[in-house]
Design a protein around this motif. Structure first.
Motif, PDB file in Angstrom:
ATOM      1  N   SER A  17     -33.621  -9.830 -34.758  1.00  0.00           N
ATOM      2  CA  SER A  17     -32.870 -10.620 -33.690  1.00  0.00           C
ATOM      3  C   SER A  17     -31.457 -10.983 -34.223  1.00  0.00           C
ATOM      4  CB  SER A  17     -34.046 -11.434 -33.147  1.00  0.00           C
ATOM      5  OG  SER A  17     -34.189 -12.469 -34.174  1.00  0.00           O
ATOM      6  N   ASP A  47     -32.543 -14.567 -29.071  1.00  0.00           N
ATOM      7  CA  ASP A  47     -33.785 -14.078 -28.007  1.00  0.00           C
ATOM      8  C   ASP A  47     -33.472 -12.848 -27.160  1.00  0.00           C
ATOM      9  OD1 ASP A  47     -32.675 -15.539 -25.716  1.00  0.00           O
ATOM     10  OD2 ASP A  47     -34.063 -17.192 -25.974  1.00  0.00           O
ATOM     11  N   THR A  48     -34.075 -12.607 -26.405  1.00  0.00           N
ATOM     12  CA  THR A  48     -34.074 -11.337 -25.235  1.00  0.00           C
ATOM     13  C   THR A  48     -33.057 -12.103 -24.418  1.00  0.00           C
ATOM     14  OG1 THR A  48     -35.957 -12.076 -24.100  1.00  0.00           O
ATOM     15  CG2 THR A  48     -36.151 -10.458 -25.995  1.00  0.00           C
ATOM     16  N   SER A  50     -30.521 -13.624 -25.147  1.00  0.00           N
ATOM     17  CA  SER A  50     -28.836 -13.764 -25.716  1.00  0.00           C
ATOM     18  C   SER A  50     -28.715 -15.118 -25.930  1.00  0.00           C
ATOM     19  CB  SER A  50     -27.703 -13.119 -25.125  1.00  0.00           C
ATOM     20  OG  SER A  50     -28.024 -11.703 -24.811  1.00  0.00           O
ATOM     21  N   ARG A  51     -29.762 -15.969 -26.141  1.00  0.00           N
ATOM     22  CA  ARG A  51     -29.687 -17.519 -26.414  1.00  0.00           C
ATOM     23  C   ARG A  51     -30.159 -17.541 -27.828  1.00  0.00           C
ATOM     24  NH1 ARG A  51     -31.736 -17.696 -21.190  1.00  0.00           N
ATOM     25  NH2 ARG A  51     -30.077 -18.777 -19.805  1.00  0.00           N
ATOM     26  N   ASP A  53     -32.346 -18.157 -30.856  1.00  0.00           N
ATOM     27  CA  ASP A  53     -33.649 -18.513 -30.822  1.00  0.00           C
ATOM     28  C   ASP A  53     -33.950 -19.472 -32.092  1.00  0.00           C
ATOM     29  OD1 ASP A  53     -36.388 -18.152 -31.613  1.00  0.00           O
ATOM     30  OD2 ASP A  53     -36.127 -15.956 -31.538  1.00  0.00           O
ATOM     31  N   THR A  56     -36.885 -18.743 -34.822  1.00  0.00           N
ATOM     32  CA  THR A  56     -36.389 -17.597 -35.758  1.00  0.00           C
ATOM     33  C   THR A  56     -35.370 -18.525 -36.563  1.00  0.00           C
ATOM     34  OG1 THR A  56     -36.884 -15.807 -34.681  1.00  0.00           O
ATOM     35  CG2 THR A  56     -35.425 -15.419 -36.388  1.00  0.00           C
TER      36      THR A  56
END
Length: 136
Positions: A17, A47-48, A50-51, A53, A56
């Motif tokens: 990611s 994240d999925t 596009s922010r 994460d 992580t």
């Protein structure tokens, strides 16, 4: 200059990611067409949506980096740091005297090609456009 705190990234050890995001100064009074000479390169997990994460990021804080680019100046290198109230800032901890800069609403911003984000710098708030998002 203490470079030990800023070791090279080992891309193969990072989650998939992680992205390299390039921001360039968008249109504003002093730059009516914007400018590619003023920018940031951010390395962070997205994240999925596009922010950034945060989970992580928390597991790989040292790998979340920023490079501040200005014409006629050495690049300033530092880290992407998360703080209270879901606020993100750029902490230049490697060399130089650049003060921390804050991402405006980075916690909810989408880092997708063509999107706009704002960064609070020493002389005020400035708009930036996402011009590249690439996997590491």
């Amino acid at each position: 200059m203490n470079r030990a705190a800023f070791t090279p990234l080992q891309n193969t050890a990072l989650p998939h990611s992680f992205r390299q995001v390039r921001l360039e100064r968008a249109r504003e009074h002093d730059h009516p067409e914007g400018t590619s000479a003023i920018g940031y390169i951010i390395v962070a997990p997205l994240d999925t949506a596009s922010r950034i994460d945060i989970g992580t990021w928390n597991d790989h804080r040292d790998a979340c980096r920023v490079v501040r680019q200005r014409p006629g100046e050495d690049d300033q290198r530092g880290h992407l740091v998360h703080g209270p109230a879901n606020r993100w800032r750029f902490h230049y901890d490697v060399a130089g005297a650049t003060a921390d800069e804050a991402g405006f609403h980075f916690g909810s911003e989408r880092f997708q090609l063509g999107e706009y984000v704002s960064v609070r710098e020493a002389d005020g708030m400035h708009p930036y456009r996402v011009v590249a998002v690439t996997p590491l």
